[in-house]
Write a protein that holds these residues in place. Structure first.
Motif, PDB file in Angstrom:
ATOM      1  N   ASN A 525       0.812  -1.211   0.000  1.00  0.00           N
ATOM      2  CA  ASN A 525       0.000   0.000   0.000  1.00  0.00           C
ATOM      3  C   ASN A 525       0.848   1.265   0.000  1.00  0.00           C
ATOM      4  O   ASN A 525       0.430   2.299  -0.517  1.00  0.00           O
ATOM      5  CB  ASN A 525      -0.936  -0.017   1.214  1.00  0.00           C
ATOM      6  N   LEU A 526       2.058   1.191   0.583  1.00  0.00           N
ATOM      7  CA  LEU A 526       2.971   2.330   0.484  1.00  0.00           C
ATOM      8  C   LEU A 526       3.389   2.542  -0.970  1.00  0.00           C
ATOM      9  O   LEU A 526       3.449   3.674  -1.464  1.00  0.00           O
ATOM     10  CB  LEU A 526       4.203   2.086   1.357  1.00  0.00           C
ATOM     11  N   SER A 527       3.683   1.442  -1.644  1.00  0.00           N
ATOM     12  CA  SER A 527       4.088   1.529  -3.053  1.00  0.00           C
ATOM     13  C   SER A 527       2.977   2.096  -3.917  1.00  0.00           C
ATOM     14  O   SER A 527       3.227   2.770  -4.919  1.00  0.00           O
ATOM     15  CB  SER A 527       4.482   0.138  -3.558  1.00  0.00           C
ATOM     16  N   ALA A 528       1.745   1.820  -3.519  1.00  0.00           N
ATOM     17  CA  ALA A 528       0.598   2.327  -4.283  1.00  0.00           C
ATOM     18  C   ALA A 528       0.260   3.768  -3.927  1.00  0.00           C
ATOM     19  O   ALA A 528      -0.663   4.356  -4.512  1.00  0.00           O
ATOM     20  CB  ALA A 528      -0.611   1.432  -4.039  1.00  0.00           C
ATOM     21  N   GLY A 529       0.998   4.345  -2.968  1.00  0.00           N
ATOM     22  CA  GLY A 529       0.747   5.738  -2.593  1.00  0.00           C
ATOM     23  C   GLY A 529      -0.560   5.934  -1.861  1.00  0.00           C
ATOM     24  O   GLY A 529      -1.155   7.019  -1.936  1.00  0.00           O
ATOM     25  N   ARG A 530      -1.034   4.910  -1.105  1.00  0.00           N
ATOM     26  CA  ARG A 530      -2.329   4.996  -0.429  1.00  0.00           C
ATOM     27  C   ARG A 530      -2.348   6.024   0.699  1.00  0.00           C
ATOM     28  O   ARG A 530      -3.412   6.512   1.084  1.00  0.00           O
ATOM     29  CB  ARG A 530      -2.704   3.624   0.152  1.00  0.00           C
TER      30      ARG A 530
END
Length: 793
Positions: A525-530
């Motif tokens: 989710n960090l990688s997805a910029g959530r």
């Protein structure tokens, strides 16, 4: 602070009867006096009830105290009003009166002031009421002109009514005298027949006590008698020596005093009880042995409030307190609940205490607690669960089967529906059950716990304490498992947590930050910029200037995770003023704020691009980084070194950061490596040098100069010590420095190898190719392979 509650066991007889209990320096120093803690005579107000509280007419004072009590019961606003006006000292003064009815009203009113309001507890303590209430439980009758202490030479003869001679010491107001009388005469004086039978009128109130009386020591000195008597009866001795018809009033005084003290001991402001004083321990045991619910409740309250350390837990176990508490499990509802809460306090995080408890009555005590999880009363079920959680968390030997774990999860989830205090506390109990335990978090996930908490968050209004508990439970639930975090996000619980970041209650804001920190541990989710968006970042940045340090620390924890972003979204954090706030907090006087602010900056520049690093570096400055490296706190030093490590990682331009302002950062790194004994500081320092050594020739030579100063003998270099460290992580980091210094394509590699050989580093590397740690072994072989390229001599 520690307050010694009881006077010495040995008392000089001619000094009796004792004066009315009054505040002493050791018992009244629970908190600093406040302006409203004035004497009763100093009251001045337009409210006539305050004048009546100071009246010399007992009947007027009685009605006034009763009126105050009736006004403040369940009314926080009126409690605070009367406290501000100075009513508490006037009410407390009535404890020294000779009228037991007035004493009862005074104690009851003081208990009401103390109930649920810390300001009330503080006012009661400042008024000197605490030692007076204790006096009502411990001192003999003071209202008569004299009283008798019987010095029994033989306990068995007394029980049988033997006519042997005893000494009766009579204490009079105008002096003292000694006389010898027969047991028959003595028994007649106190309502006991010559056959030793108890008068039926006083049998219920005094019979058991007379049988328990135990004289420990009697001696004569200069015609004055000294006596030590059983403290287990000390709180009841006034009832023991009174004639028929007075016992009931005395019981009312005891009840009222015990209830008031119970209210005080429910507050964190209550004086600390010293269990290591023998007389204190004996008094505590006497309370727990009583059949009076208020007295046993007071004893349990003392344990709950004051039992905080392993030493205190152990001495309570040794004194037999566990046995006394488990016997209350078969008592009334009040006694059961008090017992369960006290047991949990004694065994919490103490494997030895847990073993003592589990072995009690051949395991029947543990079985009784387990059965109470099925009780019809919600609070009893909750306290039984807390007790079992303390057993399970404190020892790996008990309650580890999946059946009891599942049972506890479902009971606590069910208790969340309670609309009162039980529902508020159930989420905290749930947190203590699943915290850091992946297997229990999985069981809770399968029990649909996240959806349950989501439903609770959507109920409006929700009390702050309940909201805090739910957020902390979600934080623990999402701390390890990706499936829990995915469920959390899919149910859109994140929006409710973000709303809680602006809650008026600081504890709720703190809990919301902690929850956000747990959920943001997800790399996916960090990688997805959530989380790197204004809706999340802006309220977090604002919390960095919160008035509560706890909120600031929690917000820094959440930010530390969120800024570990794998997409170029960090500009949002910069635009919201996040970097400026973090840099400001690195200068805080509070070490916890400095630590977490540096940690957040460390994560901010992790794998960051040149623009991001430069922006942070300009804001922070090299001199500030050097100061943080030399911070008084080792934990801050470690994180500051880790920050520098991330700054100098990457391209050649990044390495230049270590040489800004005439190399002030590199100098600070060198000083710390030479003097620090902390392994983690050595590890971070070695990786800094390794990253710098990956640069150009100038950078590599600077590292050589730092490792082997020309004015020092290389054989005593800290670097050689690091290569021999018992910690494999430090050995690995040190070998990496050698690898980057000896890279074959570097123009000056040969010269550096010659120097390393002269300092004994090459011979050390040769030995490390057979290191017990595989990582060290592989790095050492790589370094040796590069060295051999230039020859093996």
């Amino acid at each position: 602070m520690t307050t010694k509650l009881w006077v010495s066991v040995s008392s000089v007889l001619h000094q009796l009867p004792p004066p009315s209990p009054s505040p002493s320096p050791s018992t009244s120093a629970a908190s600093m006096p406040t302006p409203y803690a004035s004497s009763a005579k100093g009251l001045s107000s337009s409210d006539p009830i305050l004048d009546r509280l100071a009246s010399s007419d007992g009947a007027v004072k009685f009605r006034a105290i009763r009126e105050v009590k009736n006004h403040i019961i369940g009314n926080r606003t009126k409690k605070l009003s009367y406290i501000k006006l100075g009513a508490v000292p006037a009410v407390a003064a009535a404890l020294a009166d000779s009228n037991p009815n007035l004493i009862v009203q005074s104690a009851a009113a003081l208990g009401s002031f103390a109930c649920g309001v810390d300001a009330g507890v503080r006012a009661v303590l400042d008024a000197g009421a605490f030692p007076r209430l204790i006096g009502l439980l411990s001192a003999p009758d003071e209202k008569n002109s004299y009283w008798y202490l019987l010095l029994l030479r033989n306990h068995e003869e007394f029980q049988k009514g033997s006519p042997s001679r005893i000494v009766l010491h009579k204490i009079c107001s105008d002096g003292d005298s000694n006389a010898e009388v027969s047991t028959r005469e003595k028994l007649t004086l106190h309502g006991v027949s010559s056959e030793g039978k108890m008068n039926k009128a006083v049998e219920m109130s005094r019979g058991l006590l007379l049988c328990q009386l135990r004289i420990l020591d009697v001696k004569a000195a200069k015609k004055k008698f000294y006596i030590s008597f059983s403290l287990s009866l000390r709180f009841r001795i006034r009832t023991m020596w009174r004639g028929n018809g007075k016992g009931e009033k005395d019981e009312a005084v005891l009840d009222a005093a015990a209830r008031s003290l119970r209210m005080i001991y429910q507050s964190k402001l209550a004086p600390k009880y010293d269990f290591f004083q023998e007389e204190n321990m004996q008094f505590l045991l006497s309370l727990l042995k009583s059949e009076n619910e208020n007295l046993t409740g007071l004893g349990a309250g003392i344990v709950i409030h004051s039992c905080k350390t392993i030493g205190e837990q152990n001495i309570l176990c040794q004194a037999g307190v566990l046995e006394k508490l488990t016997s209350l499990l078969d008592g009334s509802l009040s006694q059961r609940d008090a017992s369960l809460e006290s047991l949990a306090a004694i065994i919490r995080d103490n494997p030895a205490a847990v073993s003592n408890f589990v072995e009690l009555r051949c395991g029947r005590a543990l079985h009784s607690v387990t059965e109470l999880t099925k009780d019809k009363y919600p609070r009893t079920r909750l306290l039984a669960c807390l007790c079992l959680i303390s057993v399970k968390n404190s020892s790996t030997c008990y309650l580890q089967d999946i059946g009891i774990k599942t049972k506890l999860v479902y009971i606590l989830l069910e208790l969340l529906d309670d609309s009162g205090q039980v529902g508020d506390e159930a989420s905290f109990a749930f947190s203590s059950l699943i915290a850091e335990k992946e297997d229990l978090q999985k069981l809770a996930f399968e029990a649909n716990a996240i959806n349950k908490f989501n439903c609770l968050l959507q109920k409006h209004p929700i009390q702050p304490k309940r909201l805090e508990g739910v957020l902390l439970a979600l934080a623990d639930l999402c701390s390890k498992l990706e499936c829990c975090r995915s469920s959390f996000l899919s149910l859109q619980v994140l929006n409710l947590v973000i709303d809680a970041l602006t809650h008026e209650d600081a504890r709720v804001r703190t809990a919301a930050c902690i929850c956000l920190r747990s959920v943001s541990r997800s790399i996916k989710n960090l990688s997805a910029g959530r989380f790197m968006n204004e809706r999340v970042v802006l309220p977090l940045v604002r919390l960095l200037s919160d008035l509560s340090t706890s909120v600031q620390v929690a917000a820094l924890g959440a930010i530390s995770n969120i800024v570990v972003d794998f997409l170029p979204h960090k500009s949002i954090f910069v635009q919201c003023g996040g970097v400026k706030e973090l840099v400001q907090l690195t200068k805080s006087m509070d070490s916890s704020l400095r630590l977490n602010a540096v940690w957040a900056l460390r994560n901010m520049v992790f794998l960051a691009d040149t623009i991001c690093k430069e922006g942070v570096f300009v804001e922070l400055t090299a001199s500030s980084m050097a100061s943080l490296i030399c911070d008084p706190e080792p934990s801050v030093q470690e994180q500051a070194l880790a920050l520098v490590r991330n700054f100098v990682d990457g391209c050649l331009y990044s390495v230049e950061h270590a040489f800004a302002e005439d190399g002030i950062i590199l100098d600070a790194v060198g000083r710390q490596l030479q003097k620090s004994s902390k392994i983690e500081i050595g590890i971070q320092g070695m990786y800094i040098l390794s990253n710098i050594a990956s640069g150009n020739e100038f950078h590599k030579e600077a590292v050589m100069q730092l490792l082997f100063p020309q004015d020092e003998n290389g054989s005593h270099s800290f670097f050689e010590q690091f290569l021999q460290s018992p910690d494999s992580r430090l050995r690995t980091a040190a070998v990496w420095v050698v690898i980057n210094l000896t890279f074959p394509s570097s123009p000056g590699a040969f010269g550096r190898i010659v120097n390393l050989r002269s300092f004994g580093i090459v011979s050390r590397i040769k030995k490390m190719v057979n290191d017990s740690c595989m990582d060290v072994k592989l790095r050492a072989r790589l370094a040796l392979g590069q060295i051999i390229t230039f020859g093996d001599s």
